[in-house]
Design a protein around this motif. Structure first.
Motif, PDB file in Angstrom:
ATOM      1  N   GLY A  70       0.864  -1.310  -0.139  1.00  0.00           N
ATOM      2  CA  GLY A  70      -0.058  -0.129  -0.029  1.00  0.00           C
ATOM      3  C   GLY A  70       0.809   1.102   0.212  1.00  0.00           C
ATOM      4  O   GLY A  70       1.724   1.358  -0.427  1.00  0.00           O
ATOM      5  N   VAL A  71       0.294   2.258   0.778  1.00  0.00           N
ATOM      6  CA  VAL A  71       0.903   3.592   0.800  1.00  0.00           C
ATOM      7  C   VAL A  71       2.478   3.606   1.202  1.00  0.00           C
ATOM      8  O   VAL A  71       3.225   4.752   0.980  1.00  0.00           O
ATOM      9  N   THR A  72       2.960   2.658   1.832  1.00  0.00           N
ATOM     10  CA  THR A  72       4.287   2.671   1.992  1.00  0.00           C
ATOM     11  C   THR A  72       5.259   3.012   0.822  1.00  0.00           C
ATOM     12  O   THR A  72       6.463   3.372   0.868  1.00  0.00           O
ATOM     13  N   SER A  73       4.439   2.620  -0.238  1.00  0.00           N
ATOM     14  CA  SER A  73       5.545   2.710  -1.660  1.00  0.00           C
ATOM     15  C   SER A  73       5.825   4.308  -1.805  1.00  0.00           C
ATOM     16  O   SER A  73       6.828   4.687  -2.426  1.00  0.00           O
ATOM     17  N   PHE A  74       4.869   5.046  -1.292  1.00  0.00           N
ATOM     18  CA  PHE A  74       5.010   6.609  -1.318  1.00  0.00           C
ATOM     19  C   PHE A  74       5.568   7.109  -0.511  1.00  0.00           C
ATOM     20  O   PHE A  74       6.673   8.016  -0.657  1.00  0.00           O
ATOM     21  N   ILE A  75       5.761   6.708   0.867  1.00  0.00           N
ATOM     22  CA  ILE A  75       6.308   7.053   2.120  1.00  0.00           C
ATOM     23  C   ILE A  75       7.722   6.684   1.974  1.00  0.00           C
ATOM     24  O   ILE A  75       8.420   7.871   2.473  1.00  0.00           O
ATOM     25  N   THR A  76       8.071   5.542   1.382  1.00  0.00           N
ATOM     26  CA  THR A  76       9.558   5.246   1.604  1.00  0.00           C
ATOM     27  C   THR A  76      10.132   5.398   0.140  1.00  0.00           C
ATOM     28  O   THR A  76      11.385   5.052   0.134  1.00  0.00           O
ATOM     29  N   TRP A  77       9.526   6.008  -0.724  1.00  0.00           N
ATOM     30  CA  TRP A  77      10.242   6.314  -2.144  1.00  0.00           C
ATOM     31  C   TRP A  77      10.083   7.832  -2.530  1.00  0.00           C
ATOM     32  O   TRP A  77      11.213   8.373  -2.238  1.00  0.00           O
TER      33      TRP A  77
END
Length: 519
Positions: A70-77
């Motif tokens: 999910g949104v970790t793709s945005f938060i960590t990239w």
């Protein structure tokens, strides 16, 4: 794909080649080819900087992360990239621009010969070239993977098609062609991204799933958490530190965008624009990926085919072709900019050392060498691309995250920190030791130690330890064995001050009262 989609794709390739031919008229010498002669508008530099940081890996590897977590793709990239560039807009962008305007260099590594010494410059140049060949190889493999999903062409055929077309326009037109095609690619990406966003929202509506209510669906359980799985707090902090160096010049191609603007102030504005784009636009691109578990069932275990499957199902022909063009625009933007950067490093930094003839190249000879080097680099990276999924490299996302992030730090630390007054004491001993130790740390952590640790070394440590080792040694050796000679201090002052009225050069350590300047 049907004939309409193919028409869109072929038309896109034709426009890219046409821009390269048109840009050829603006390239008269090596400076034009590598830095646009310092005449690039700040807004074009900013868009180019932003686009040259993408690739089709976002729609394969990161689509898989979005599908799974999910949104970790945005938060960590993209979030750490945006924050890193924002910091770099003050810290690095103006100084890198002054490399061209005050030191009159055309390669980001060219100044290292005087800042440190020739062995340091050569070590960073050769290792940077080899790393970029692997990095760009992963990008070719990513776009060829997507092309195979849509068209059925083989991986090698897809690599050959995209690589050959990229080679034509970036070899003919240099950095001008890269930037102008990236502007066109940004417009295409905008249309394609919004089309996909709207298509997903409409499909969710058809399923009676609201825009915000989707997060309550069982298939998205836990997908709203910012840090999950292997992408935890340590990974986020490590990635922020890595991207601070990588996207502000450590990977060379972004440094060229700063060098191409007319002044240090314009380079700073360029970086700020790129930072804003990284903060806002990826949300639009990632939203369909976050919703993908509600709409498709990925066939690959890592979910890397989820976005391609969703695109095929949701978009009509024509728009499907546009989104596929969007995939190509990402990868071709990054690969062409990398090719130009590496050609600059080879022709300006490596060739004069290994060849006597290269030291006396005329403007015409230098320009020919730059174009030949660009083609050779692209050919080598395409060859590597055919091996990306082999046991040596594993999958695409492993190459991009682990190899590139892990190896970039030891190369970038001496290059980037060498610009700042704070680290003026660190000379060639600190630079070479930190570089070599960082590479050794990467090998130890990712292979011998990883093999002997139950469950393997966590990803965040695989990518962060090499950079941390390089950073600590670079700073520590600089204080234990200062090598801040008057000549090296003069170089640092030139990139830290505008105009002819440079500040007084600090006295070398041990030669009198030390003058400390803020970075």
């Amino acid at each position: 794909m049907n004939s309409l989609d193919w028409a869109v794709l072929i038309g896109y390739f034709g426009v890219m080649v046409a821009i390269g031919v048109w840009s050829h008229k603006r390239v008269d010498n090596v400076s034009d080819f590598f830095t646009a002669g310092g005449r690039m508008p700040w807004w074009l530099s900013g868009i180019s900087h932003h686009m040259s940081g993408y690739s089709a890996v976002m729609f394969t590897g990161y689509a898989g992360i979005a599908y799974t977590y999910g949104v970790t793709s945005f938060i960590t990239w993209s979030f750490p990239i945006a924050l890193g560039i924002a910091i770099g807009s003050k810290l690095f962008a103006p100084r890198i621009n002054r490399l061209r305007s005050r030191l009159h260099v055309a390669s980001p590594l060219e100044y290292l010969k005087n800042r440190y010494n020739l062995p340091t410059q050569q070590a960073l140049a050769w290792s940077g070239i080899l790393l970029k060949i692997v990095d760009v190889g992963a990008k070719w493999a990513a776009i060829a993977t997507l092309l195979s999903v849509f068209t059925g062409v083989s991986l090698n055929q897809g690599i050959l098609i995209t690589g050959a077309i990229t080679a034509v326009y970036c070899t003919i037109g240099g950095l001008w062609a890269d930037a102008l095609t990236e502007l066109g690619q940004f417009v295409i990406q905008l249309l394609a991204g919004i089309s996909m966003f709207v298509a997903v929202v409409l499909k969710l509506d058809d399923k009676n799933i609201g825009f915000f209510g989707a997060w309550d669906e069982p298939a998205l359980h836990g997908h709203g958490k910012p840090l999950v799985g292997p992408y935890g707090t340590v990974f986020l902090l490590a990635f922020l530190f890595i991207k601070l160096f990588e996207y502000n010049g450590g990977m060379l191609n972004q440094a060229q965008r700063y060098m191409a603007t007319g002044s240090a102030h314009e380079a700073e504005r360029s970086a700020r624009l790129s930072s804003i784009l990284w903060l806002v636009w990826p949300v639009v691109l990632f939203f369909p990926m976050w919703m993908s578990p509600l709409l498709v069932h990925a066939q690959k275990p890592d979910g890397s085919d989820s976005y391609a499957l969703m695109t095929e199902q949701l978009l009509p022909h024509g728009l499907l072709g546009l989104v596929i063009v969007g995939f190509f625009s990402h990868t071709m933007a990054m690969c062409s900019s990398d090719a130009n950067a590496i050609a600059a490093v080879f022709t300006r930094d490596v060739a004069p050392v290994v060849s006597v003839k290269a030291r006396s190249w005329t403007e015409r000879s230098g320009l020919i060498a730059a174009r030949v080097t660009t083609v050779v680099f692209l050919g080598l990276s395409m060859t590597v691309a055919t091996q990306v999924n082999s046991p040596a490299f594993k999958d695409i996302i492993t190459v991009v995250i682990k190899w590139v992030a892990g190896l970039m730090g030891p190369i970038a630390i001496p290059m980037m920190l060498g610009l700042l007054r704070t680290f003026r004491r660190s000379g060639p001993t600190a630079a070479l030791t930190s570089w070599a130790a960082g590479l050794l740390a990467f090998w130890l952590v990712n292979y011998p130690i990883n093999w002997n640790v139950d469950g393997g070394v966590p990803l965040q440590y695989q990518v962060s330890i090499p950079l941390a080792v390089s950073l600590v040694l670079y700073v520590l050796i600089g204080y234990l064995k200062p090598e801040d000679t008057p000549e090296r201090l003069a170089i640092i002052e030139k990139v830290n001050t505008d105009g002819d009225g440079a500040a007084a050069v600090p006295v070398p350590a041990g030669a009198g009262d030390d003058v400390v300047g803020a970075p």
